[in-house]
Design an enzyme around this catalytic site. Structure first.
Site, short mmCIF file in Angstrom:
data_model
loop_
_atom_site.label_atom_id
_atom_site.label_comp_id
_atom_site.label_asym_id
_atom_site.label_seq_id
_atom_site.Cartn_x
_atom_site.Cartn_y
_atom_site.Cartn_z
N HIS A 28 0.84 -1.20 0.00
CA HIS A 28 0.00 0.00 0.00
C HIS A 28 0.87 1.25 0.00
CE1 HIS A 28 -3.58 -2.31 0.35
NE2 HIS A 28 -4.35 -1.28 0.72
N HIS B 285 1.67 -3.09 9.23
CA HIS B 285 3.11 -3.30 9.01
C HIS B 285 3.97 -2.71 10.13
CE1 HIS B 285 3.02 -4.99 4.96
NE2 HIS B 285 2.05 -4.14 4.69
C1 LIG Z 1 -1.61 10.50 -24.92
C2 LIG Z 1 -1.22 9.18 -25.29
C3 LIG Z 1 -2.23 8.14 -25.07
C4 LIG Z 1 -2.25 7.67 -23.67
C5 LIG Z 1 -2.21 6.19 -23.61
C6 LIG Z 1 -2.37 5.74 -22.21
C7 LIG Z 1 -3.82 5.53 -21.94
C8 LIG Z 1 -4.05 5.18 -20.52
C9 LIG Z 1 -5.48 5.32 -20.23
C10 LIG Z 1 -5.80 4.77 -18.91
C11 LIG Z 1 -6.44 3.42 -19.01
C12 LIG Z 1 -6.34 2.72 -17.74
C13 LIG Z 1 -5.28 1.65 -17.80
C14 LIG Z 1 -5.07 1.12 -16.46
C15 LIG Z 1 -4.29 -0.12 -16.55
C16 LIG Z 1 -4.22 -0.71 -15.19
O1 LIG Z 1 -3.44 -0.29 -14.44
S1 LIG Z 1 -5.31 -1.97 -14.86
C17 LIG Z 1 -4.77 -2.72 -13.40
C18 LIG Z 1 -5.14 -1.99 -12.19
N1 LIG Z 1 -4.62 -2.71 -11.07
C19 LIG Z 1 -4.37 -2.11 -9.94
O2 LIG Z 1 -4.58 -0.95 -9.81
C20 LIG Z 1 -3.83 -3.00 -8.82
C21 LIG Z 1 -3.14 -2.21 -7.77
N2 LIG Z 1 -2.94 -3.02 -6.61
C22 LIG Z 1 -1.77 -3.58 -6.24
O3 LIG Z 1 -0.77 -3.41 -6.90
C23 LIG Z 1 -1.78 -4.45 -4.98
O4 LIG Z 1 -3.09 -4.76 -4.65
C24 LIG Z 1 -1.14 -3.74 -3.76
C25 LIG Z 1 -1.82 -2.42 -3.46
C26 LIG Z 1 0.33 -3.53 -4.08
C27 LIG Z 1 -1.30 -4.60 -2.49
O5 LIG Z 1 -0.75 -5.80 -2.64
P1 LIG Z 1 -1.07 -6.94 -1.54
O6 LIG Z 1 -0.21 -8.09 -1.91
O7 LIG Z 1 -2.54 -7.24 -1.66
O8 LIG Z 1 -0.73 -6.41 -0.20
N1 LIG Z 2 -5.14 1.79 4.53
C1 LIG Z 2 -5.55 0.52 4.58
N2 LIG Z 2 -6.85 0.22 4.75
C2 LIG Z 2 -7.27 -1.07 4.80
N3 LIG Z 2 -6.44 -2.13 4.68
C3 LIG Z 2 -5.13 -1.88 4.50
C4 LIG Z 2 -4.62 -0.56 4.43
N4 LIG Z 2 -3.27 -0.63 4.26
C5 LIG Z 2 -2.96 -1.93 4.21
N5 LIG Z 2 -4.07 -2.69 4.35
C6 LIG Z 2 -4.14 -4.17 4.35
O1 LIG Z 2 -3.02 -4.68 5.05
C7 LIG Z 2 -2.46 -5.79 4.37
C8 LIG Z 2 -1.02 -5.47 4.02
O2 LIG Z 2 -1.03 -4.45 3.06
P1 LIG Z 2 0.16 -4.02 2.12
O3 LIG Z 2 1.22 -5.06 2.17
O4 LIG Z 2 -0.44 -3.86 0.74
O5 LIG Z 2 0.61 -2.70 2.66
C9 LIG Z 2 -3.31 -6.02 3.13
O6 LIG Z 2 -4.19 -7.04 3.45
P2 LIG Z 2 -4.66 -8.12 2.39
O7 LIG Z 2 -3.54 -8.31 1.40
O8 LIG Z 2 -4.92 -9.34 3.19
O9 LIG Z 2 -5.88 -7.55 1.78
C10 LIG Z 2 -4.01 -4.70 2.93
O10 LIG Z 2 -5.28 -4.80 2.33
#
Ligand SMILES: CCCCCCCCCCCCCCCC(=O)SCCNC(=O)CCNC(=O)[C@H](O)C(C)(C)COP(=O)(O)O
Ligand SMILES: Nc1ncnc2c1ncn2[C@@H]1O[C@H](COP(=O)(O)O)[C@@H](OP(=O)(O)O)[C@H]1O
EC number: 3.6.1.-
Length: 370
Positions: free
Chosen positions: A224, A346
């Site tokens: 996060h 964390h």
């Molecule tokens: C001007 C020139 C043209 C422009 C061309 C670009 C056009 C872009 C337009 C926008 C379209 C949207 C595209 C978006 C693509 C994506 O990003 S889709 C996927 C989205 N996914 C996420 O956002 C996931 C993010 N989450 C994480 O990475 C994880 O959940 C976490 C927060 C890191 C937590 O991990 P845990 O293991 O769960 O703790």
């Molecule tokens: N601001 C927030 N609000 C709610 N959940 C959060 C959070 N920040 C972290 N978490 C949760 O804490 C865990 C560790 O987060 P991270 O490693 O991405 O920082 C993740 O759980 P889960 O992965 O089980 O959903 C995430 O969803």
């Protein structure tokens, strides 16, 4: 020659580190609960790169347009660098290979754990209360684990079948069967663990989650903190280039507020049933039914029309003419979630490693934006 750093850049580069320190100090005083499965976390923060991309690009298109090839190529390059870094750090993009944050986790002793039963309750057969942090999550994980073990039924060892029957009986709340077996809860945990780790290479938190396991034990850089730092610096970094235009547009449209006010006043001054005077018949002094009917139907219709005008004006003002409002709201939302993470989730070192990994790359990208 040394370049001068503007006040805005000081804000951009210090927002996340300062918030981390601030949240860490608050964590000594505050004891708050945060819902990991709340809609804000699940639909917004965990899909944050999607929302950030959409709002960031929409702002760029509305304020700069796509005609100036030079300017959008630079934005695209910055976006691609940040997206690539996000993908390498948090997602398994190459089949079988873990993302960087999970490699760090496993190298520092972390693994996917399946301690389903409480090993200390030898006679009672209780579920391990430390296996996932809420009852809901535990139940969901057990259901996943059960499905995985069920599919492994052909395993030649009796162990799987045994483990399977035990989880199944637990899920159906039939504890008697558990007590009849020749295994202790600790041994059963080990069997499940061994079977699953033998069956599949569990090297990422995603795989672990999909099997119902618990990802614990190592240094787990905060995903996060990493993602929100990257997203906030992208949005605020790009705001540098469009800020002046956005600010001007915001004030150019001032007439909208007058229009909004007029529509609100109209709604408030609409005549309702009790505000309408019915004409009385000179013959029997009875009120006119048509007046009453009109009073019943007209005000709701007129209010609906006014509400429609207000919504249309607002949507046009925010989404079409001033998408910078969406950008600022999004940054506010990311900031809030970042603060909560620093207070609740964390260790400080895990927060710091998440921050540093995102911060270094984003700073390199935005230090020389012009
Ligand atoms: C001007 C020139 C043209 C422009 C061309 C670009 C056009 C872009 C337009 C926008 C379209 C949207 C595209 C978006 C693509 C994506 O990003 S889709 C996927 C989205 N996914 C996420 O956002 C996931 C993010 N989450 C994480 O990475 C994880 O959940 C976490 C927060 C890191 C937590 O991990 P845990 O293991 O769960 O703790
Ligand atoms: N601001 C927030 N609000 C709610 N959940 C959060 C959070 N920040 C972290 N978490 C949760 O804490 C865990 C560790 O987060 P991270 O490693 O991405 O920082 C993740 O759980 P889960 O992965 O089980 O959903 C995430 O969803």
């Amino acid at each position: 020659m040394r370049r001068k750093i503007s006040g805005y850049q000081i804000f951009l580069f210090s927002l996340c580190p300062v918030t981390l320190v601030f949240g860490h100090i608050l964590s000594y005083w505050l004891n708050i609960d945060a819902d990991k499965d709340g809609w804000f976390n699940v639909y917004f923060v965990k899909r944050g790169w999607f929302w950030t991309s959409v709002v960031g690009w929409w702002c760029f298109i509305r304020y700069r347009g796509l005609q100036q090839v030079g300017s959008w190529k630079k934005v695209l390059l910055r976006y691609v660098v940040l997206t690539a870094w996000w993908l390498f750090f948090t997602q398994s993009i190459i089949s079988g290979a873990a993302p960087i944050m999970d490699i760090v986790f496993t190298l520092t002793g972390g693994r996917c754990n399946f301690d389903v039963f409480d090993p200390n309750e030898i006679l009672q057969w209780k579920l391990n209360e430390k296996f996932h942090d809420t009852v809901n999550r535990r139940q969901r994980s057990l259901a996943k684990l059960y499905n995985v073990l069920k599919d492994l039924k052909d395993d030649p060892t009796n162990m799987v079948k045994h483990a399977l029957s035990r989880i199944e009986s637990w899920v159906s709340e039939n504890k008697d069967q558990l007590m009849e077996g020749n295994y202790t809860p600790g041994q059963l945990n080990e069997y499940i663990d061994e079977i699953l780790h033998r069956w599949r290479k569990i090297n990422s938190s995603n795989i672990c989650q999909s099997l119902g396991g618990q990802w614990i034990g190592g240094h787990d850089p905060s995903g996060h903190i990493f993602l929100i730092t990257l997203m906030s610096m992208f949005l605020l970094g790009e705001l540098q280039a469009i800020g002046k235009r956005a600010w001007r547009a915001l004030w150019k449209d001032k007439a909208v507020f007058e229009e909004l006010r007029a529509h609100c006043i109209k709604i408030l001054t609409l005549k309702t049933l009790w505000g309408i005077r019915t004409r009385r018949s000179p013959v029997n002094n009875v009120g006119d039914v048509r007046d009453v009917l009109r009073a019943l139907v007209k005000p709701p219709l007129e209010s609906a029309r006014e509400v429609y005008y207000i919504v249309t004006l607002l949507v046009k003002y925010v989404f079409w003419n001033n998408p910078v409002i969406l950008l600022v709201v999004l940054v506010g939302m990311w900031w809030w979630s970042f603060l909560i993470t620093t207070i609740v989730f964390h260790t400080l070192w895990e927060q710091l490693s998440g921050l540093i990994c995102a911060y270094i790359v984003a700073t390199l990208v935005y230090l020389n934006i012009n």
